[in-house]
Write a protein that holds these residues in place. Structure first.
Motif, mmCIF file in Angstrom:
data_model
loop_
_atom_site.group_PDB
_atom_site.id
_atom_site.type_symbol
_atom_site.label_atom_id
_atom_site.label_comp_id
_atom_site.label_asym_id
_atom_site.label_seq_id
_atom_site.Cartn_x
_atom_site.Cartn_y
_atom_site.Cartn_z
ATOM 1 N N ASN A 1 0.748 -1.379 0.158
ATOM 2 C CA ASN A 1 0.113 -0.044 -0.168
ATOM 3 C C ASN A 1 0.799 1.160 -0.146
ATOM 4 N N GLU A 2 1.951 1.127 -0.357
ATOM 5 C CA GLU A 2 2.913 2.352 -0.587
ATOM 6 C C GLU A 2 2.813 2.813 -1.895
ATOM 7 N N ALA A 3 2.146 4.035 -2.071
ATOM 8 C CA ALA A 3 1.998 4.641 -3.174
ATOM 9 C C ALA A 3 3.271 4.928 -4.392
ATOM 10 N N ASP A 4 3.104 4.596 -5.652
ATOM 11 C CA ASP A 4 4.255 4.733 -6.466
ATOM 12 C C ASP A 4 4.173 6.045 -7.128
ATOM 13 N N SER A 5 5.100 6.602 -8.059
ATOM 14 C CA SER A 5 5.150 8.004 -8.633
ATOM 15 C C SER A 5 3.644 8.609 -8.996
ATOM 16 N N ALA A 6 2.822 7.559 -9.350
ATOM 17 C CA ALA A 6 1.471 7.895 -10.009
ATOM 18 C C ALA A 6 0.527 7.833 -9.188
ATOM 19 N N GLY A 7 1.024 7.528 -7.719
ATOM 20 C CA GLY A 7 -0.095 7.605 -6.483
ATOM 21 C C GLY A 7 -0.886 6.251 -6.630
ATOM 22 N N VAL A 8 -0.378 5.289 -7.260
ATOM 23 C CA VAL A 8 -1.019 3.976 -7.143
ATOM 24 C C VAL A 8 -0.625 3.345 -6.083
ATOM 25 N N ARG A 9 -1.500 2.552 -5.369
ATOM 26 C CA ARG A 9 -1.175 1.656 -4.295
ATOM 27 C C ARG A 9 -1.656 0.269 -4.468
ATOM 28 N N ARG A 10 -0.731 -0.736 -4.181
ATOM 29 C CA ARG A 10 -1.137 -2.250 -4.396
ATOM 30 C C ARG A 10 -0.771 -2.944 -3.203
ATOM 31 N N PRO A 11 -1.348 -4.172 -3.042
ATOM 32 C CA PRO A 11 -1.379 -4.534 -1.619
ATOM 33 C C PRO A 11 -0.172 -5.708 -1.742
ATOM 34 N N GLY A 12 1.093 -5.445 -2.597
ATOM 35 C CA GLY A 12 2.093 -6.329 -2.543
ATOM 36 C C GLY A 12 3.415 -5.610 -2.531
ATOM 37 N N TRP A 13 4.493 -6.245 -2.785
ATOM 38 C CA TRP A 13 5.830 -5.642 -2.750
ATOM 39 C C TRP A 13 6.299 -5.286 -4.449
ATOM 40 N N VAL A 14 6.989 -4.322 -4.457
ATOM 41 C CA VAL A 14 7.807 -4.162 -5.617
ATOM 42 C C VAL A 14 8.994 -4.459 -5.531
#
Length: 377
Positions: free
Chosen positions: A250-263
C-alpha cells in the motif's frame, strides 16, 4: 600539516575500511570461476534443470558482488583523488620541502645566516618536523599505491565481468532449453483453455481474476501429490529474485497507485524462482501487470509474480521450491552483455526492472512481510 594528517586519517577510518573493495572483487571473481565450472558439470548432470538453475543464480550473485566491488573501488579512488585535489597546494609544498631537503648539500643544512644560535634553532625545528614529513610522505606513498592497485583491479575485473556475462547468458539459454525438454514433472491440474481465456478477457482486477482462477482449471483426481505445509514457511521465505524491496504494501508509487504487494527492484534478465513448492495456476499476460505467474504454494493460498519477460512451465505443473518460473524482462541475447556491463560503478540505476509480488489467502491479500525473511526499508 595537521589538516593533511586529519584527512588521511579519515580515509583510513572504519567508514572506509568496513568493506574492502579489493577483497569483495576477488571473492566475486572466485564465485564466477566456480559458476563456470558448475556450468560444465551441469551439462553432465542427470538433473540439468536444477543444476542449471543453481548455476544461473551463482553467476547472478557473483556478478552482483563483482559490480559492488567495482563500485566500492571507484568510490575509494574518487575519495583519494578528492583529497589530492583539495590539498594540491599543500602536497606540492610537502613534496618541495622533501625534495629540497634531499637535494641540499649537508654543509648548507648546518649553516644559518644568524650564526650558531640560528643554526641550533634550525636544527631543533628540523628534528621535530622531519619525522612528521616522513610520516606524511609515507601516507602519500601508500595512497598513491592504493590508487594504482584499485585501477589495476578495475581493469582485470572488467575482463572477468565480460566472461561472467557470457557464461550467465549461456547458462540461461541452456536452462530455457532444459525446461522446454522437461517431461518428468508431476501435474495436478489440467487447464480449461476456453475458461482461462474467458477469465483473462473479463477480469478487470487482480482480485476478480484470482477469485475466478480455481474454476478455470480441472483437477486430475488420479494424481495425489504430497506437499509441505505452507503455513510452516511463515517468516522464512527468500525473495524469488536477486534484488531488494523498494515499495512496501500500500505504498504509493510515482503515479499515486497503491497495491497490496511488494515491488522488488532487480536487474534485467534476472532469474525468478519459487520460494516454496507450488502448483502453477496461470502463466501469461494479465491486465497491466505484463507477464504474470500465479502459483498455489498451499491450500487457499495464491502467490502472484508479475512483470516477467519470459515464463517457464505449464499450468498444472507441480514445481519444487527454488525451481525457475521465468526471467525478468531485458534486452535480446546479443544486447545482454552491453546492457549489463554498462556503468558498473552505479548501484541502484542498474536495477531497472521491477517484480511485483502479491500473496493472497482465501482471496484476500496478506502482507508478504509476515512470510518473507526480508527487512523492508
Amino acid at each position: 600539516m595537521k589538516r593533511l594528517a586529519l584527512i588521511f586519517a579519515l580515509l583510513a577510518a572504519p567508514a572506509f575500511a568496513q568493506s574492502d573493495p579489493t577483497e569483495t572483487a576477488r571473492v566475486a571473481m572466485e564465485e564466477l570461476e566456480a559458476a563456470s565450472e558448475a556450468l560444465q558439470s551441469a551439462e553432465r548432470s542427470s538433473d540439468r534443470v536444477k543444476a542449471l538453475t543453481q548455476t544461473v543464480q551463482a553467476y547472478e550473485s557473483g556478478l552482483a558482488a563483482l559490480r559492488e566491488g567495482l563500485r566500492q573501488a571507484r568510490v575509494r579512488e574518487a575519495a583519494i583523488q578528492g583529497v589530492f585535489e583539495a590539498e594540491s597546494e599543500r602536497l606540492a609544498r610537502l613534496l618541495g620541502v622533501l625534495q629540497s631537503i634531499e637535494a641540499a648539500p649537508e654543509p648548507h643544512l648546518l649553516l644559518h645566516p644568524e650564526g650558531p644560535i640560528g643554526t641550533a634553532r634550525t636544527g631543533m625545528i628540523l628534528s621535530e618536523v622531519t619525522p612528521g614529513l616522513n610520516r606524511e610522505a609515507q601516507r602519500l606513498r601508500a595512497a598513491l599505491q592504493e590508487v594504482a592497485l584499485l585501477r589495476a583491479l578495475q581493469e582485470s575485473a572488467v575482463g572477468t565481468l565480460e566472461e561472467g556475462l557470457r557464461g550467465a547468458q549461456e547458462a540461461r539459454t541452456a536452462l530455457s532449453q532444459a525446461i522446454s525438454n522437461r517431461t518428468d514433472l508431476p501435474k495436478r491440474f489440467i487447464a480449461d483453455e476456453d475458461a482461462m481465456a474467458n477469465l483473462v478477457a473479463t477480469a478487470d482486477t487482480l482480485e476478480s481474476f484470482a477469485s475466478g482462477l480455481m474454476s478455470a482449471t480441472v483437477e486430475d483426481t488420479s494424481i495425489s501429490i504430497a506437499q509441505p505445509d505452507f503455513t510452516e514457511a511463515r517468516g522464512t521465505l527468500e525473495l524469488p529474485v536477486l534484488g531488494r524491496v523498494v515499495r512496501a504494501v500500500n505504498e504509493a508509487d510515482s503515479a499515486g497507485v497503491r497495491r497490496p504487494g511488494w515491488v522488488i527492484a532487480t536487474r534485467p534478465l534476472t532469474l525468478v524462482t519459487l520460494p516454496w513448492p507450488a502448483t502453477i495456476r496461470y502463466l501469461g499476460p494479465l491486465l497491466d501487470y505484463g507477464l504474470v505467474a500465479v502459483v498455489e504454494p498451499g491450500e487457499d493460498y495464491l502467490m502472484v509474480l508479475a512483470g516477467l519477460g519470459e515464463l517457464y512451465g505449464e499450468v498444472g505443473d507441480v514445481l519444487p521450491g527454488g525451481a525457475a518460473i521465468g526471467l525478468m524482462d531485458g534486452p535480446d541475447a546479443q544486447d545482454d552483455q552491453a546492457v549489463l556491463i554498462s556503468n558498473p560503478s552505479a548501484s541502484g540505476a542498474e536495477a531497472s526492472e521491477s517484480l511485483y509480488l502479491e500473496l493472497r489467502h482465501e482471496g484476500e491479500p496478506v502482507d508478504p512481510a509476515q512470510w518473507f525473511a526480508v527487512t523492508v526499508d
